[in-house]
Scaffold this active site. Structure first.
Site, PDB file in Angstrom:
ATOM      1  N   CYS A  31       0.827  -1.213   0.000  1.00 52.08           N
ATOM      2  CA  CYS A  31       0.000   0.000   0.000  1.00 52.08           C
ATOM      3  C   CYS A  31       0.856   1.256   0.000  1.00 52.08           C
ATOM      4  CB  CYS A  31      -0.854   0.056   1.248  1.00 52.08           C
ATOM      5  SG  CYS A  31      -1.920  -1.333   1.403  1.00 52.08           S
ATOM      6  N   TYR A 170      -4.855 -12.393  -6.926  1.00 53.81           N
ATOM      7  CA  TYR A 170      -4.474 -12.256  -5.516  1.00 53.81           C
ATOM      8  C   TYR A 170      -5.625 -12.664  -4.617  1.00 53.81           C
ATOM      9  CZ  TYR A 170      -3.598  -9.381  -1.252  1.00 53.81           C
ATOM     10  OH  TYR A 170      -3.429  -8.912   0.032  1.00 53.81           O
ATOM     11  N   HIS A 173      -4.354 -11.909   1.565  1.00 57.61           N
ATOM     12  CA  HIS A 173      -4.705 -11.653   2.952  1.00 57.61           C
ATOM     13  C   HIS A 173      -6.204 -11.848   3.193  1.00 57.61           C
ATOM     14  CE1 HIS A 173      -0.847  -9.794   2.187  1.00 57.61           C
ATOM     15  NE2 HIS A 173      -0.619  -9.815   3.477  1.00 57.61           N
ATOM     16  N   ASP A 266       1.962 -10.490   9.068  1.00 55.95           N
ATOM     17  CA  ASP A 266       2.645 -10.437   7.768  1.00 55.95           C
ATOM     18  C   ASP A 266       3.597  -9.250   7.729  1.00 55.95           C
ATOM     19  OD1 ASP A 266       3.374 -10.794   5.115  1.00 55.95           O
ATOM     20  OD2 ASP A 266       1.763  -9.491   4.412  1.00 55.95           O
TER      21      ASP A 266
END
Ligand code: ADP
Ligand code: SF4
Length: 698
Positions: A31, A170, A173, A266
């Site tokens: 991010c 993806y 997460h 993470d």
């Protein structure tokens, strides 16, 4: 300087599907707050890393359709062609430096709360999001499943056409594909639920379709949390089970741990996680695939990186934070400039700034996020137009050190960095001595090496300067960076007044500096650390004192212990850790007075409360050490008479802020010291839509 041959392995090219990475350094998606909304910042930020040697640079998560919307958190959106037009600038920048550009296409599923788009979130089953518990998704019908796959293919084609080389499917997460894979989210009884094969079906089908659409032109990457380290995902056996099922469709496995709810595992803060910590889980993926693997773990040591590659566990060294802290990390290793590497300190301020401020910044790298809007390059410095002056920087904390380094690099004739203390560092002399924050010492270490190297910068310690000393010093430019101190009388945000009975000249009342720098003894056995600030200092002191055998209560007038550490992903683990080591925690306690043996106030509902204690540590608010600056500033004409042409102040001396801002402030002044009015920051380029009145229509 030459590179150690044992690091040569890091510079071998690696093939991923139809593309080739020029070396093994891979900037994984992370991010920034830029998305497609700040295309210039996005392009230059990633482009800088490409220039610094990263063989691939990726966007943050890129949302494929309007039913995955996280606003006001800025992710990349690939909702239409215009988004991709903006993102194509990033591809151009990456390609200019010989790097590949990747896009992390995703759908957030149940966690996307649709605040802007007003669409309901989608999930495999109708179970409230564990990330935003107020959000309950629509359980996806087969037509939804089909449509999301089509959206993915559309987004992949647009990405390819925009110039992206790597396209992600993806799920990482605990986003939609992983929600299908995880029994925690997926309770379906149709072909998409039940067995591992069924739960993998959505992800596998999406991969098949994306691969068929763009697989000849782009490498297909999957980001997968192979071990959720909590309920919100899959455990390692199912993670690797999925790798087996989808391996034939994937060119690059980008593997990590955690989930969005457990993101702290993470993007692990150095407080709790050591370099390379993810390897114990992600290192197991090699057992089930021969395809290229990239892993992460805040890696900054070239020895460790080379070791991992030689072990065969991974093929690529992934990095988010180490690449923010030093975009030129690969180049510096390549050229054997090891001492130049600006190692990440693991503070997670980058996350605080990207997620909560929508504009990334970094404690170690003051230029992070400023590449486009201020035109700053982390390794290049323009000679200053007024370099034929001497500069005196008073105070060698984060602001003063950074300022002196940049002034030195801009070629000033002489820069003197003077500090009253026997060591440079300011607050960084003691913060890394708080339990868990040892890695923060890298901030000071890197600067000490830089200062040592700069021949035009002289560091003078053990010298406290008065206004008179400064007048007589002989420098034409004076920068005051005298920092801040903790209030000694309990002044705080809630009462805007000092606290009756609070006086740190008494033996049983202490400030953080008294404990950490002056060695003031904490009397008795019981201590209350009273926090009105909410970041790491009070928690750190509580931990330190408990380690020293005190009976410690951490009391705060805030709703929660150390709420600011939630923004750095440390909060929940920190509170648990404090609990585990025996620190008692009391939130919502507003102290109104204290004395020998007690602290009195009200609880969260306004009921009277009293704590018995032998000592109180006050962590209430900081105050700028501005007296010296103000004394000088009141007589600017007089200063001119003494040959001082300019006077500035920077860092906590202006207003006490986080280390990243103090350092930025020093850096900014030095970058702009030859501007018309260096005290006022030059305007930075804003990226926003400006409509002509006719464009709104009637
Ligand atoms: P910042 O974060 O803004 O850099 P710090 O509080 O970390 O601020 O550092 C300020 C530094 O300034 C400290 O190391 C302190 O010793 C030094 N300092 C403060 N006043 C003087 C002075 N009058 N002369 C020299 N050094 C000073
Ligand atoms: Fe590392 Fe902190 Fe910079 Fe983030 S802000 S990259 S954690 S030094």
């Amino acid at each position: 300087m030459t590179r150690d041959p044992k690091h040569d392995i890091l510079f071998e090219p690696v093939r991923i599907g139809p593309k080739t990475l020029r070396n093994r350094f891979y900037q994984v998606p992370h991010c920034t707050g830029f998305g497609a909304e700040k295309p210039g910042s996005q392009a230059r930020f990633r482009g800088m890393k490409a220039e610094g040697g990263w063989a691939a640079v990726n966007t943050e998560e890129a949302l494929i359709s309007t039913d995955t919307d996280y606003w006001p958190v800025v992710s990349t959106r690939v909702w239409d062609e215009d988004d991709l037009r903006n993102l194509s600038l990033m591809c151009d920048e990456a390609h200019k430096h010989g790097s590949l550009a990747g896009i992390e296409l995703t759908h957030g599923g149940v966690h996307a709360d649709g605040r802007e788009s007003r669409r309901p979130s989608l999930g495999p089953s109708q179970l409230a999001s564990d990330y935003h518990p107020f959000v309950v998704p629509k359980a996806m019908e087969l037509s939804d499943i089909r449509r999301v796959r089509e959206d993915w293919v559309r987004a992949a084609k647009l990405s390819r056409d925009a110039g992206f080389d790597i396209v992600y499917v993806y799920g990482g997460h605990s986003y939609l594909p992983l929600q299908f894979l995880s029994p925690f989210y997926n309770k379906r009884t149709d072909a998409y639920g039940g067995s591992l094969e069924n739960r993998a079906r959505f992800w596998v089908e999406t991969l098949e379709e994306v691969r068929a659409a763009v697989g000849d032109d782009c490498a297909i990457a999957v980001r997968l949390c192979v071990e959720a380290l909590g309920p919100a995902g899959v455990e390692l056996d199912e993670g690797t089970g999925f790798v087996v099922l989808a391996d034939h469709l994937v060119d690059l496995w980008d593997v990590n741990v955690g989930s969005i709810t457990d993101w702290s595992k993470d993007s692990g803060a150095s407080r709790f996680f050591q370099e390379g910590y993810q390897l114990q889980w992600t290192g197991r993926v090699r057992e089930v695939t021969a395809k290229p693997i990239v892993g992460v773990g805040r890696l900054t040591s070239p020895d460790r990186m080379a070791e991992i590659i030689r072990s065969g566990a991974w093929d690529l060294i992934g990095a988010a934070r180490p690449s923010i802290s030093d975009p030129f990390l690969p180049k510096k290793i390549e050229e054997g400039r090891y001492g130049e590497i600006r190692e990440c300190i693991g503070c997670n301020v980058c996350i605080m700034k990207a997620e909560w401020g929508n504009h990334i910044g970094c404690t170690q790298n003051a230029t992070a996020g400023e590449e486009y809007r201020r035109g700053w390059h982390p390794e290049q410095f323009e000679p200053a137009a007024n370099a034929d002056n001497d500069v005196l920087v008073v105070g060698a904390g984060p602001a003063g050190m950074e300022c002196a380094i940049v002034l030195g690099k801009r070629g000033f004739r002489r820069v003197h960095l003077v500090d009253a203390a026997s060591e440079i560092g300011g607050v960084m002399r003691w913060i890394p001595r708080l339990p868990g924050l040892g890695e923060w010492a890298r901030f000071l270490n890197w600067r000490a090496v830089q200062l040592e190297k700069l021949k035009n910068v002289e560091v003078i310690t053990g010298t406290e300067l008065s206004a008179q000393d400064i007048r007589e010093y002989g420098a034409e430019i004076v920068v005051v960076a005298t920092g801040a101190r903790w209030a000694a009388d309990g002044l705080n945000a809630y009462t805007h007044a000092s606290m009756p009975g609070a006086d740190a000249s008494l033996p049983y009342v202490l400030t953080p500096e008294q404990i950490m720098l002056e060695g003031k003894a904490v009397p008795g056995k019981r201590v209350v650390v009273y926090d009105a600030e909410g970041y790491f200092v009070a928690a750190g002191l509580a931990e330190k004192l408990v380690e020293e055998g005190y009976d410690v209560e951490l009391a705060t007038c805030l709703e929660r212990i150390a709420p600011v550490t939630d923004e750095t992903l440390e909060g929940p683990m920190l509170r648990q850790h404090l609990h585990d080591i025996g620190v008692r925690q009391r939130a919502g306690f507003l102290a109104s007075e204290m004395g020998e043996g007690f602290m009195r106030g009200t609880d969260e509902f306004g009921e009277p409360a009293e704590l018995e204690t032998d000592a109180v540590v006050l962590v209430t608010q900081r105050l700028s050490n501005e007296a010296l600056y103000l004394e000088l500033a009141q007589d600017l004409d007089g200063l001119r008479g003494e040959g001082i042409e300019a006077l500035y102040r920077i860092g906590d001396c202006v207003a006490p802020r986080i280390i990243a801002e103090a350092s930025f402030d020093g850096h900014r002044l030095a970058r702009e010291i030859d501007a018309d009015d260096p005290a006022t920051p030059l305007p930075y380029t804003r990226e926003r839509i400006v409509l002509e009145s006719a464009a709104i229509g009637s």
